[in-house]
Design an enzyme around this catalytic site. Structure first.
Site, short mmCIF file in Angstrom:
data_model
loop_
_atom_site.label_atom_id
_atom_site.label_comp_id
_atom_site.label_asym_id
_atom_site.label_seq_id
_atom_site.Cartn_x
_atom_site.Cartn_y
_atom_site.Cartn_z
N HIS A 19 -113.09 -135.17 63.88
CA HIS A 19 -113.63 -135.66 65.26
C HIS A 19 -113.09 -133.95 65.93
CE1 HIS A 19 -112.81 -139.90 64.62
NE2 HIS A 19 -114.15 -139.56 64.60
N LYS A 43 -115.81 -155.36 67.43
CA LYS A 43 -114.95 -154.46 66.53
C LYS A 43 -113.40 -154.13 66.94
CE LYS A 43 -115.66 -150.17 63.67
NZ LYS A 43 -116.75 -149.09 63.64
N ARG A 92 -121.62 -135.77 58.70
CA ARG A 92 -120.64 -135.14 57.66
C ARG A 92 -121.47 -135.17 56.33
NH1 ARG A 92 -116.87 -140.02 58.11
NH2 ARG A 92 -118.86 -140.98 58.79
N SER A 130 -111.99 -142.25 59.68
CA SER A 130 -110.71 -142.94 60.38
C SER A 130 -110.19 -143.95 59.40
CB SER A 130 -111.12 -143.67 61.65
OG SER A 130 -111.46 -142.53 62.53
#
Ligand code: COA
Length: 164
Positions: A19, A43, A92, A130
């Site tokens: 990030h 979430k 990514r 993450s």
């Protein structure tokens, strides 16, 4: 706010060097970058929103034109509320494309005045996420290559239960 501002939205549960790669590069392209943490009731996440915001603020403290904020509901509503016109997202791998493409299309349909810009993640961050960080930290593995040094202890303490 205006075209000078870009918004980099996400969960940041927690912020990683991946990030930071996007934030740092966006900060060179836009006069102002707002990193916006989604408060997502569906979430819960491993870190509270307060912790995520604190870690992001620490990690971005050296970047003068970066601000950290949070939002709930639709991203396009946040964009309209703040007047920002550009969303930045990192890509990514090919696997990111499908989701990102869908999100960008849906957002464009709802808010044609908002543009989504994609930046390719630097190769050294391409494998990072993450959840990878969370998993390694939970088992007391070394995450120093994956998160900014200033939040290393915060992440470790929270995930190993030393600081709940
Ligand atoms: N480097 C490293 N990791 C990255 C990364 C990068 N450059 N970019 C994303 N990731 C990782 C994150 O760490 C996260 O990892 P995890 O799944 O292992 O936890 C994963 O990719 C996805 O993270 P994130 O970028 O936070 O996306 P998200 O899917 O959680 O959130 C929002 C995306 C917030 C932009 C989107 O859900 C949103 O706008 N929600 C609001 C509701 C809305 O408007 N919906 C309509 C649009 S469909």
């Amino acid at each position: 706010m205006s075209h000078n501002v870009c918004v980099y939205p996400g969960s940041f549960d927690p912020v990683t060097k991946g990030h930071m790669d996007i934030i740092t590069r966006a900060a060179k392209l836009f006069p102002e970058v707002v990193v916006a943490v989604l408060i997502n009731p569906a979430k819960a996440g491993s870190f509270t929103v307060e912790k995520r915001l604190n870690m992001l603020r620490k990690a971005c403290a050296h970047l003068e034109n970066v601000r950290v904020d949070h939002f709930d509901g639709l991203l396009v509503d946040y964009m309209h509320k703040t007047g920002a016109k550009v969303v930045v997202r990192g890509l990514r791998a090919v696997s990111d494309f499908e989701n990102e493409f869908q999100m960008a299309q849906v957002n464009h349909q709802m808010a044609p005045d908002v543009e989504t810009l994609f930046m390719m993640t630097s190769p050294e961050c391409a494998y990072l996420s993450s959840s990878v960080v969370r998993e390694i930290a939970r088992f007391d593995g070394d995450i120093s290559d994956f998160v900014p040094p200033c939040i290393l202890e915060d992440v470790k303490n929270t995930l190993t239960g030393n600081n709940q």
